[in-house]
Design a protein around this motif. Structure first.
Motif, PDB file in Angstrom:
ATOM      1  N   VAL A 116       0.835  -1.203   0.000  1.00  0.00           N
ATOM      2  CA  VAL A 116       0.000   0.000   0.000  1.00  0.00           C
ATOM      3  C   VAL A 116       0.869   1.251   0.000  1.00  0.00           C
ATOM      4  O   VAL A 116       1.799   1.381   0.799  1.00  0.00           O
ATOM      5  N   VAL A 117       0.538   2.188  -0.900  1.00  0.00           N
ATOM      6  CA  VAL A 117       1.181   3.497  -0.908  1.00  0.00           C
ATOM      7  C   VAL A 117       0.278   4.512  -0.211  1.00  0.00           C
ATOM      8  O   VAL A 117       0.739   5.290   0.626  1.00  0.00           O
ATOM      9  N   CYS A 118      -1.000   4.497  -0.548  1.00  0.00           N
ATOM     10  CA  CYS A 118      -1.923   5.509  -0.025  1.00  0.00           C
ATOM     11  C   CYS A 118      -3.344   4.977  -0.138  1.00  0.00           C
ATOM     12  O   CYS A 118      -3.699   4.388  -1.159  1.00  0.00           O
ATOM     13  N   ARG A 119      -4.150   5.191   0.891  1.00  0.00           N
ATOM     14  CA  ARG A 119      -5.555   4.770   0.831  1.00  0.00           C
ATOM     15  C   ARG A 119      -6.459   5.937   1.220  1.00  0.00           C
ATOM     16  O   ARG A 119      -6.343   6.488   2.319  1.00  0.00           O
ATOM     17  N   LEU A 120      -7.374   6.272   0.322  1.00  0.00           N
ATOM     18  CA  LEU A 120      -8.410   7.261   0.594  1.00  0.00           C
ATOM     19  C   LEU A 120      -9.658   6.517   1.046  1.00  0.00           C
ATOM     20  O   LEU A 120     -10.198   5.682   0.308  1.00  0.00           O
ATOM     21  N   ASN A 121     -10.111   6.809   2.258  1.00  0.00           N
ATOM     22  CA  ASN A 121     -11.278   6.151   2.849  1.00  0.00           C
ATOM     23  C   ASN A 121     -12.477   7.099   2.791  1.00  0.00           C
ATOM     24  O   ASN A 121     -12.403   8.232   3.277  1.00  0.00           O
ATOM     25  N   PHE A 122     -13.592   6.623   2.216  1.00  0.00           N
ATOM     26  CA  PHE A 122     -14.784   7.458   2.094  1.00  0.00           C
ATOM     27  C   PHE A 122     -16.056   6.655   2.337  1.00  0.00           C
ATOM     28  O   PHE A 122     -17.120   6.961   1.788  1.00  0.00           O
ATOM     29  N   ASP A 123     -15.970   5.646   3.163  1.00  0.00           N
ATOM     30  CA  ASP A 123     -17.127   4.831   3.539  1.00  0.00           C
ATOM     31  C   ASP A 123     -18.132   5.714   4.277  1.00  0.00           C
ATOM     32  O   ASP A 123     -17.771   6.463   5.197  1.00  0.00           O
ATOM     33  N   ALA A 124     -19.399   5.638   3.895  1.00  0.00           N
ATOM     34  CA  ALA A 124     -20.434   6.470   4.526  1.00  0.00           C
ATOM     35  C   ALA A 124     -20.598   6.176   6.010  1.00  0.00           C
ATOM     36  O   ALA A 124     -21.167   6.987   6.743  1.00  0.00           O
TER      37      ALA A 124
ATOM     38  N   ILE B  17     -21.313  11.520   4.290  1.00  0.00           N
ATOM     39  CA  ILE B  17     -20.679  11.287   2.990  1.00  0.00           C
ATOM     40  C   ILE B  17     -21.725  10.733   2.027  1.00  0.00           C
ATOM     41  O   ILE B  17     -22.356   9.708   2.293  1.00  0.00           O
ATOM     42  N   ARG B  18     -21.910  11.410   0.893  1.00  0.00           N
ATOM     43  CA  ARG B  18     -22.886  10.971  -0.103  1.00  0.00           C
ATOM     44  C   ARG B  18     -22.249  10.936  -1.499  1.00  0.00           C
ATOM     45  O   ARG B  18     -21.365  11.725  -1.812  1.00  0.00           O
ATOM     46  N   ASN B  19     -22.723  10.007  -2.308  1.00  0.00           N
ATOM     47  CA  ASN B  19     -22.395   9.980  -3.742  1.00  0.00           C
ATOM     48  C   ASN B  19     -20.891   9.961  -4.016  1.00  0.00           C
ATOM     49  O   ASN B  19     -20.426  10.594  -4.969  1.00  0.00           O
TER      50      ASN B  19
ATOM     51  N   ARG C  27     -14.627  11.821  -6.365  1.00  0.00           N
ATOM     52  CA  ARG C  27     -15.489  12.974  -6.113  1.00  0.00           C
ATOM     53  C   ARG C  27     -16.615  12.532  -5.188  1.00  0.00           C
ATOM     54  O   ARG C  27     -17.132  11.421  -5.306  1.00  0.00           O
ATOM     55  N   MET C  28     -16.993  13.429  -4.300  1.00  0.00           N
ATOM     56  CA  MET C  28     -18.035  13.094  -3.329  1.00  0.00           C
ATOM     57  C   MET C  28     -18.773  14.348  -2.907  1.00  0.00           C
ATOM     58  O   MET C  28     -18.304  15.472  -3.101  1.00  0.00           O
ATOM     59  N   THR C  29     -19.940  14.135  -2.323  1.00  0.00           N
ATOM     60  CA  THR C  29     -20.713  15.211  -1.720  1.00  0.00           C
ATOM     61  C   THR C  29     -20.749  14.982  -0.214  1.00  0.00           C
ATOM     62  O   THR C  29     -20.963  13.847   0.235  1.00  0.00           O
TER      63      THR C  29
ATOM     64  N   LYS D 283     -33.159  20.087   6.538  1.00  0.00           N
ATOM     65  CA  LYS D 283     -32.170  20.334   5.498  1.00  0.00           C
ATOM     66  C   LYS D 283     -30.804  20.557   6.124  1.00  0.00           C
ATOM     67  O   LYS D 283     -30.679  21.220   7.160  1.00  0.00           O
ATOM     68  N   PRO D 284     -29.735  20.003   5.550  1.00  0.00           N
ATOM     69  CA  PRO D 284     -28.402  20.220   6.112  1.00  0.00           C
ATOM     70  C   PRO D 284     -28.028  21.694   6.112  1.00  0.00           C
ATOM     71  O   PRO D 284     -28.553  22.489   5.326  1.00  0.00           O
ATOM     72  N   TRP D 285     -27.114  22.054   6.965  1.00  0.00           N
ATOM     73  CA  TRP D 285     -26.650  23.436   7.065  1.00  0.00           C
ATOM     74  C   TRP D 285     -25.748  23.815   5.895  1.00  0.00           C
ATOM     75  O   TRP D 285     -25.738  24.946   5.461  1.00  0.00           O
ATOM     76  N   MET D 286     -24.972  22.847   5.422  1.00  0.00           N
ATOM     77  CA  MET D 286     -24.008  23.124   4.359  1.00  0.00           C
ATOM     78  C   MET D 286     -23.822  21.884   3.502  1.00  0.00           C
ATOM     79  O   MET D 286     -23.887  20.764   4.003  1.00  0.00           O
ATOM     80  N   ARG D 287     -23.596  22.107   2.220  1.00  0.00           N
ATOM     81  CA  ARG D 287     -23.305  21.004   1.296  1.00  0.00           C
ATOM     82  C   ARG D 287     -21.962  21.304   0.617  1.00  0.00           C
ATOM     83  O   ARG D 287     -21.712  22.431   0.189  1.00  0.00           O
ATOM     84  N   GLU D 288     -21.117  20.283   0.538  1.00  0.00           N
ATOM     85  CA  GLU D 288     -19.781  20.449  -0.026  1.00  0.00           C
ATOM     86  C   GLU D 288     -19.546  19.450  -1.147  1.00  0.00           C
ATOM     87  O   GLU D 288     -19.941  18.285  -1.040  1.00  0.00           O
ATOM     88  N   THR D 289     -18.896  19.903  -2.200  1.00  0.00           N
ATOM     89  CA  THR D 289     -18.399  19.012  -3.242  1.00  0.00           C
ATOM     90  C   THR D 289     -16.888  18.911  -3.080  1.00  0.00           C
ATOM     91  O   THR D 289     -16.207  19.935  -3.025  1.00  0.00           O
ATOM     92  N   ARG D 290     -16.375  17.706  -2.978  1.00  0.00           N
ATOM     93  CA  ARG D 290     -14.946  17.489  -2.736  1.00  0.00           C
ATOM     94  C   ARG D 290     -14.366  16.591  -3.817  1.00  0.00           C
ATOM     95  O   ARG D 290     -14.949  15.567  -4.177  1.00  0.00           O
ATOM     96  N   THR D 291     -13.206  16.981  -4.326  1.00  0.00           N
ATOM     97  CA  THR D 291     -12.478  16.190  -5.302  1.00  0.00           C
ATOM     98  C   THR D 291     -11.071  15.958  -4.782  1.00  0.00           C
ATOM     99  O   THR D 291     -10.355  16.917  -4.474  1.00  0.00           O
ATOM    100  N   ILE D 292     -10.675  14.698  -4.683  1.00  0.00           N
ATOM    101  CA  ILE D 292      -9.341  14.347  -4.199  1.00  0.00           C
ATOM    102  C   ILE D 292      -8.630  13.564  -5.303  1.00  0.00           C
ATOM    103  O   ILE D 292      -9.137  12.548  -5.776  1.00  0.00           O
TER     104      ILE D 292
END
Length: 316
Positions: free
Chosen positions: A47-55, A115-117, A131-133, A144-153
């Motif tokens: 393993v070099v690098c692992r991005l974890n985004f499990d909801a 974590i969505r989508n 990419r995730m929301t 309704k959530p207070w804030m929504r973010e789009t993130r790209t790693i």
């Protein structure tokens, strides 16, 4: 200016190079994809690098973050601060609700990051991209959530010298008026994009773009800073870049570099909220972009300046 020496490794990165016999060589880098859970960069040493985004996780994070030859650089959930997630982003307070720490007895966080989508949109010889929301609200909030973010790693595959870069881009849109808060005590404005060094990453020296080291960096402005030291008896470095488009650039830094009973406390943080809280009106969007350069050898100021200059041209 104080300088960290550089020793370049002359191994060849086989990403489609043609040999004398015109045989196409396979890349030593590959991706393990777990849709909805993680994206892992693999190499000859594992393993070099692992991005974890499990909801099911409290927030996205990168761990392990290793050198390209497999030496560990991050500490996940250390005993002193179990809410440190290796390499991660977390607000401290939004509208006075804590999104940073969790209760040690229950594991519950007052502020919920959902974590969505999350989708793997690239995984090839050049890079892996996810990419995730993300949605932010109090844990018991049902509306309704207070804030929504789009993130790209984006995780780039290693270069010929074994170094690789991660680009972390965020667009945060307020769905109501928001105040982003910090620890109000003087010199305690930590939070947002953060790096926690591994237990075996010792000894480490912190240095910023102005040549300041360790505690001299704390609270000062600089476009980048680096943690450099030894892992398994060989040098390595992790540099963090603050993009010129970020609010308040060049950022102030919150840093810690000391020993604790159970191991080192190495913490490197381009502290967006170091000196003051920030606000965002409903409908407004704040964009944030950070870069992380991982080097499997010693890194000097000239090399880091050149890498930052290239990163600064990024328009995401």
């Amino acid at each position: 200016m104080k300088t960290l020496r550089v020793t370049l490794i002359t191994t060849t990165l086989l990403t489609g190079a043609v040999t004398a016999g015109s045989t196409l060589q396979a890349s030593p880098w590959s991706w393990e994809k777990a849709p909805g859970k993680s994206l892992t960069l693999m190499g000859p040493s594992g393993v070099v690098c692992r991005l974890n985004f499990d909801a099911s996780e409290p927030k996205p994070y990168i761990h392990p973050l290793n050198t390209s030859d497999g030496r560990g650089l991050t500490w996940l959930s250390p005993p002193d601060h179990p809410w440190h997630w290796g390499l991660w982003f977390s607000w401290k307070y939004i509208n006075h609700v804590n999104f940073w720490e969790f209760q040690r007895d229950t594991g519950e966080i007052a502020g919920r990051t959902t974590i969505r989508n999350a989708k793997i949109v690239q995984a090839d010889r050049k890079a892996g991209v996810v990419r995730m929301t993300l949605e932010y609200a109090p844990r018991e909030h049902e509306g309704k959530p207070w804030m929504r973010e789009t993130r790209t790693i984006r995780i780039g595959t290693p270069r010929p010298d074994g170094s690789y870069r991660i680009d972390w881009a965020m667009a945060c849109t307020a769905l109501q008026d928001l105040e982003f808060g910090r620890n109000p005590n003087p010199g305690r404005g930590y939070g947002c994009f953060s790096y926690r060094g591994a237990k075996d990453f010792v000894p480490v020296t912190l240095q910023d773009a102005e040549g300041r080291t360790d505690g001299e960096i704390h609270g000062k402005r600089a476009p980048w800073a680096v943690a450099a030291g030894a892992v398994d008896g060989r040098e390595a470095a992790v540099a963090i870049f603050d993009h010129p488009s970020n609010p308040g650039h060049p950022t102030r830094w919150f840093v810690i570099n000391r020993a604790l009973g159970h191991g080192p406390f190495t913490y490197l943080n381009p502290a967006l909220l170091y000196a003051q809280d920030r606000s965002l009106k409903a409908g407004e969007t704040m964009t944030l972009t950070y870069g992380v350069l991982v080097v499997p050898h010693e890194a000097d100021t000239e090399r880091l300046e050149a890498e930052f200059a290239e990163f600064a041209l990024k328009k995401e």
